[in-house]
Every structure is written in C-alpha cells, then in structure tokens.
Write a protein that holds these residues in place. Sequence first.
Motif, short mmCIF file in Angstrom:
data_model
loop_
_atom_site.label_atom_id
_atom_site.label_comp_id
_atom_site.label_asym_id
_atom_site.label_seq_id
_atom_site.Cartn_x
_atom_site.Cartn_y
_atom_site.Cartn_z
N TYR A 360 0.82 -1.21 0.00
CA TYR A 360 0.00 0.00 0.00
C TYR A 360 0.85 1.26 0.00
O TYR A 360 1.91 1.30 0.64
N ILE A 436 -3.48 4.03 -2.03
CA ILE A 436 -3.43 3.41 -3.36
C ILE A 436 -2.68 2.09 -3.22
O ILE A 436 -1.64 2.04 -2.56
N ARG A 437 -3.19 1.04 -3.84
CA ARG A 437 -2.52 -0.26 -3.72
C ARG A 437 -1.27 -0.32 -4.58
O ARG A 437 -1.14 0.42 -5.56
N ILE B 229 -10.41 5.90 -11.69
CA ILE B 229 -9.30 6.83 -11.53
C ILE B 229 -9.76 8.26 -11.27
O ILE B 229 -8.95 9.18 -11.24
N LEU B 232 -8.04 10.24 -8.47
CA LEU B 232 -6.58 10.23 -8.42
C LEU B 232 -6.03 11.65 -8.59
O LEU B 232 -6.43 12.38 -9.49
N ASP B 236 -0.15 12.47 -6.23
CA ASP B 236 0.21 11.08 -5.93
C ASP B 236 1.00 10.45 -7.07
O ASP B 236 1.87 9.61 -6.84
N ILE B 247 1.76 4.86 -11.70
CA ILE B 247 0.39 4.47 -11.33
C ILE B 247 -0.38 4.09 -12.59
O ILE B 247 -0.42 4.85 -13.55
N HIS B 270 -8.29 -1.33 -9.74
CA HIS B 270 -8.03 -0.09 -9.00
C HIS B 270 -6.74 0.53 -9.48
O HIS B 270 -5.89 -0.15 -10.05
N PRO B 271 -6.54 1.83 -9.24
CA PRO B 271 -5.24 2.44 -9.53
C PRO B 271 -4.18 1.71 -8.71
O PRO B 271 -4.44 1.35 -7.56
N THR B 272 -3.02 1.47 -9.30
CA THR B 272 -2.01 0.63 -8.67
C THR B 272 -0.62 1.18 -8.93
O THR B 272 -0.30 1.52 -10.07
#
Lengths: 442, 442
Positions: A360, A436-437, B229, B232, B236, B247, B270-272
Amino acid sequence: MTKELRVGLAGIGTVGAGTFDVLARNREEIMRRAGRAVRIEAVADINTERARQITAGRARVLDDAFALVADPEIDVIIELIGGYGIAKTLVLAAIAQGKHVVTANKALLALHGNEIFAKAREAGVTVAFEAAVAGGIPIIKAMREAMAANRIEWVAGIINGTTNFILSEMRDKGLPFAEVLKQAQALGYAEADPTFDIEGVDAGHKIAILSALAFGTPLQFEGAHIEGITKLESKDIRYAERLGYRIKLLGMTQRRSMGEGKEGLELRVHPTLIPAARLIASVEGAMNAVWVKGDAVGHTMYYGKGAGAEPTASAVIADLVDLARALDGPMEQRVPALAFQADQVRVLPVLPIESIESAYYLRIQVADEPGVLADITRILADQEISIDAVLQPEPAEGEAQTDIILLTHRCVEGHVKRAMASIQALTTVLAPLVMIRLEDLS
Amino acid sequence: MTKELRVGLAGIGTVGAGTFDVLARNREEIMRRAGRAVRIEAVADINTERARQITAGRARVLDDAFALVADPEIDVIIELIGGYGIAKTLVLAAIAQGKHVVTANKALLALHGNEIFAKAREAGVTVAFEAAVAGGIPIIKAMREAMAANRIEWVAGIINGTTNFILSEMRDKGLPFAEVLKQAQALGYAEADPTFDIEGVDAGHKIAILSALAFGTPLQFEGAHIEGITKLESKDIRYAERLGYRIKLLGMTQRRSMGEGKEGLELRVHPTLIPAARLIASVEGAMNAVWVKGDAVGHTMYYGKGAGAEPTASAVIADLVDLARALDGPMEQRVPALAFQADQVRVLPVLPIESIESAYYLRIQVADEPGVLADITRILADQEISIDAVLQPEPAEGEAQTDIILLTHRCVEGHVKRAMASIQALTTVLAPLVMIRLEDLS
C-alpha cells in the motif's frame, strides 16, 4: 470424458524431464482443460538410468525411441532428441505410423520442415511445434491463428536467450564478449559448445519458421543472412547507448515490394541498434520477445521465457492439449468457452476486498510537528504492517503542514483499513488519507 | 476448398466497419489461411444509410438484426451492437437457431456469459469472444489454449485504453484528471459518457472474463472490487514517481489459498503503483498489456492496441477463421502447419543481404585531422545515403586518432557496402570499419 491421450516421450533431458514433471504436477488442471487425461505412457532415452529416476515407476522406460513409434498404445510422440539425425528419422517414422508428433526441434523444422509437414499432411497427422520458437511464449499460435485477419508486414524478435544474456551483461558491466561468454557458460546460460547460439544460427532457425508462418511461404532457412555477436565490441554498445540505442541480436523478416507486383522477403539475423525507448529494447537477460506488425492489428508483442525446462514444457503440453481437445471431441467445443471443460468449471469464492493482500501507498496530510511520524508508525506496527519506504517532503515555504508518504510491505487490506481509521483519528492529521494499492507483479 | 463461411454482421459502427473493411481488403490472405472464403453476406443496422455507404453494394443491408438470425444462408452472427438489451436477445436467438456467434461485447459476457455459454453448449455452437478483452491482443486464445499446462497464479492487465491514456497524460503533463479527461474526449480517446471507462467498470468486465479463464470458474463479475481513476490526484502520481513507481489502472485476479485446502479468488480493479522498472509500467497511452503468471511458464506478457476499429476487427476475424477452419475441414488439419493452407503456400524469394533496407551505425577509426569527416560525408552523399546523427568523441589524451560514429537514415544495404569500401580506402581511415544495422521497429 473421452479416453486418455497416450503419449510417448523420446528424449528425457532437461525439457523432457520438465514436461514429465509439469504433466504430473498439474495433471488435474490439465485434464479439466483438455477434457481427458494426458498421460506419458512410455519414455525412451539412451540413459535409461536417468529416465528411471525421473519417471519413478510412473511410465515405462525404453532405450529405443523407435519402440515408441511401433507401440499401438501410443497416440502421440514427443520428440525432444534434437538435431537432424535420429530425430528426423524418428519423426518421419512416427508420421508413417499415423502418430501425431510434438517437437521442440527448431533446427529440424527449419531445415526439413517442408518435407516433414508434407508427409504429415499425407498421413493426416499433426506435427505441432509451439516449443520450437521462443520457449513458453505462444508465438506459433499467435501467428497461425490470432493474426489470421492481417497482412503481416514484419516480424522481429529477440529469440535467443543466450545471446541476449551476453549482450545485457556486456552492457551492464562493460565487459568484453569473450569474458561474458565464459561467465555465461559457468552459469549455465551458454552451452559448452555455444556456436549455434552466438553465431546466430539458432535465431536463424527460429526466424525462418516465423517467416514462413507470417507470409505463407515454405521454410526458406537456406536463404537467411545470419550474423552472430562474436565480433561485437563493448565500445559499440557504449556509443549506441550515448546515441539513445541498445544493441540486441534481432531476428527479422519483412515482406518487400519489388515493383511490378513482385514481392520478396528479407530474412536476417544480426546485432541491431534499437531505440532505447522501445519496449523491446528493455527485454533483458534470458527473456525473449517477438513483435508482429499486422496491417489491421498494428504492433503486438509477446514476451516471456525463451528457454528452460518448464517454460518449454508449457509449450509442449499446450500442443498436447490442443491435440487432446481436437481428437474425438465434438468440433464446436474443441476449445471450451471458459478454457476449462464445462463440467469442470467450479465456483471459487471471490474474496471481499478486506481479505486481499497487497502492498500500500498511503499519503497522510499532517501538521508539521515533531512526533507525528512516530504516532503513525506506532499505529501501523500495532496492526503488524511493516513499512517499506517513507517520504516526507519539506513543507512548502510558510506552510505549517506537510505530506507523509508511506509504502508498506504486503499485508492484508483489513489491517490497513483499521490502521487508516486510527491514523485518521489523530489530531495532527489534517485531511482524509489517500490509499493506493501497490503490486510489484513478481 | 470447402464452401465459404457466410457471416451476418449485426451493428456496423466503428468496429463493424473495420471488420467489413479488413475482410474485404485482406480477402485473399484470409482465404489462404482459412481454407475457404469468409464472406459477410448481410449487415443489419438501424442506420441503414450508413450501412449502405460502408458496404457499397457488397452485402445485403437490413434494418433488423433478427432477420440475420432467421436467414438460412448465414452460418455465423457477429454481434457488435453492445450493451445487455437487444444484444443479449439477439445472441440467444442466434444460438437457438444453431448459429455460431462472434462478439466483442465484454459487458454482455461478464454479466450473462454463464447463461449464454450454457445455451451455446446445449445447441452445439460456439460463442467466440477474442475481441471482448484487450482488442487486438490474442489474450483469450493465449489463456484458453497456450497456458493449458499451467496452474495460473495471477493475471494482471492494463485493459482499458481510455484510462491508461488519461494516466499517461496526467503524468507527462502534470495536469489534473478533469482537464485531461476533457482533452481525451476532444481527441476521441474518451466517450461523451466516459463513466464505464473512468470508473473501472469496463476493466472490471474484462478482468472478470480473464479470471474465469485462468481458474476454471464461472463468470463472477458481481463479486469484483472496482475503483476507477476519478479521484486520483497528480500529486500522488508525482510522489509515486519519486519512489520509483508508476500508477496504472490495473485489473488483477489471483488465486489465494484460504487454509484447509480451500481456495478463494481476488478479483479487483483499482489504480495501482507498479515498479517503474517493470515492462508493464512502460505501457503508455492507449496501448493495452496483460501479464499472465503460470507455475510452469513463469511470466508472459501480451501487448498491443486494446481498442480501435481495425485492431478489434483483427480479433473478430481471427474468431471467424477459427470457425472456418474447424467446421467441415479434416480435424487434424484444423490449423495448417505453416499458418496458410498447404495448397496456398507459395515461395517468395529471399532477398540477398545487399538488397535489404535498414538504417546503419558506422564506426570509423580515423586520424585526428581536419577534413576527415568531410571526406566521409561526401562519399555517403555520393551513394545517396543521408546521415541521421554524428558522434565524434574527443581523442584520448595524447592520441592522434579518434572514432567517428555515424547513424544513417534507411537506405539500401548495397549502397552502404559501396560507401564503406570507398571510406575504407581513405588514407585517414586507420582500421576496418564497423557496421551494425539499426531498426526502429516502427
């Protein structure tokens, strides 16, 4: 479920042993996909002692590959002997006996494929060879089936792991070819006699096969232009780097218009400068990658391990499963919709997001006060979450707040959610946390 | 050659028009591969005027897709209507009529695939859907067939081009989400109502399909965890970059042991954060890529265009060719050994290396004298070779010689060889020239 597919394995070296092991280990999943068992009935190898060790009583062991061909209990022969001598005789004998053949032998196909495929057609059997090019990458299937809509413009590949490993090392360590070759031999990345690899012959066999698939020609290996990497100097790798390129041993084949409606082929293997920004330039070490450019699909790339026991076994067994599905089964259901046979599809519960495991990224907007980071790390420790990295940028000029960015190691999401709730409750935390993962995809 | 495969096309929007065009343009190559003609017999669309423009008299035009289903002249229906309403009714009607179906409709399959595949099985027809996931990338074929030997551990993909384009732009230009979305809409990379893309639903449909193929489960979209997203922040993206990550909106599915021999699935979008050094982190803009990790094969990656008229058409037509080959033909020869049917394999001459076209890297060791570069560039100009870049490092301390490194634009190799011979003859050239080819693979 139809009767099992009975396989004879000729040659139980590295890839043969890998094939035997993977078939045994994944027996049930393979059966669920194929709709029938795929079983190695007998193994033939001149080293019967080694063969007995590997098979451990699970298959008959013979010292004569031709006995497999004669055996009426066997439907398919896997040829993993290599070379053009016995291997060729064996493959032709199997075809003559009406047996299907699966082979990883690119040299045999590049040189004698036209004859072998013609005999197979006459006999109504299949000679499958996914393992012959780029190991575990399904490039044969991609080109024969998936690209069928396209006029293929060119194919280019890093299709020899030994030379790609050597080139990667030469670049990374600035060492000369001869020295890196010695290291590669010591590490098992290069054979004792590495000629076929380093002189580009192996890549030539493979690109000759891909060229035929791309353009609908017979195999034309004899026309290929082949240069290896033995004369490449570290100096040129450095200069190329300064200019924004990497040097790779590339197999290439391309259709060319010759004017007046005539066409010809380029078919070549040589060290090649490739722009460093291209994805293929980042294919390092023993990995392989093949690019196919089609007029409809555009650029596609296929990437994976180009050699090794189990990656190659993966391709050999994919060919067996294709056969197992095609023979006897109802044609429309040759490939089941969901990959596994319909009666073998089983529910696996989808886990709630709190039960997943991930790493994470947390961003926490905090007051710029001493002790804040200590409070946060204490909360994470209480939830048994360990921290991989912390970033705490200086607060902007005149600001009394800043961000703390944390990367955690892998943990259960539920723990992270609980820790986040506790952190959110701190009076020094000034805004909703951002989570965010993170996946390293290893 | 067996009789032609007669196709009815329902919905001639972007992908439908692309399918019609590619089938027409590559008619002959497709026939050489399939062993029979693949012909669109009739097209149904509510916009019959547009349909008539595209088909230009080469297919019947109808305003009712159900008329295709009733037509005894049609063997296969291509469903490109989209959504779950009419599309579902149409697909089920086609199946009930014993017609095969090819569809690009991931939403329909993710939500109703279990019902549709069961009906297809009962009716003995195929519902093919290569185009439903990752456009022109043959990921369905790879997972259903090529990975059959493996216990698949996880699948992860960048499988929505719109969001990947937006994320690439946010990173490159430092712009906030809302602004980039507007640009993407103006450029046609995002739809007027982009909800399904930016909220991750489209990626969710696709990863649900891949999850079923990987693990032998029914479709379980309803259990998926989906985050888009829209929330986001550029901040980040920057912090992630500083920590060595990019990301991406990732679809992921993974098998997990739950103890006591029980297993569950992770299924999430998911955003990663992904390590920037991973190949998948370099997949930018509207490109797609899918990673599959198998226990035998290791990591494999499949890369290409995830959307667009002709990439998607490429997948639709690959499904048609699979059908054309499977129906009626001799089973063992379903996929011809060399991709094209044996009687369609034709020699194309392999060009001698002097006739190929490439760009070139030349390293020339020269005396450190004025006028040397001028002599060399004059010789290249005489052979009509134009220069892309020159690098002339300072000679080492006390050395009277240096290297000149030249990159040429693309030209014919024969010209380069002639120029090299002339350059080699200059008295200021002190060692044999080094030539390495350069390919930009564009």
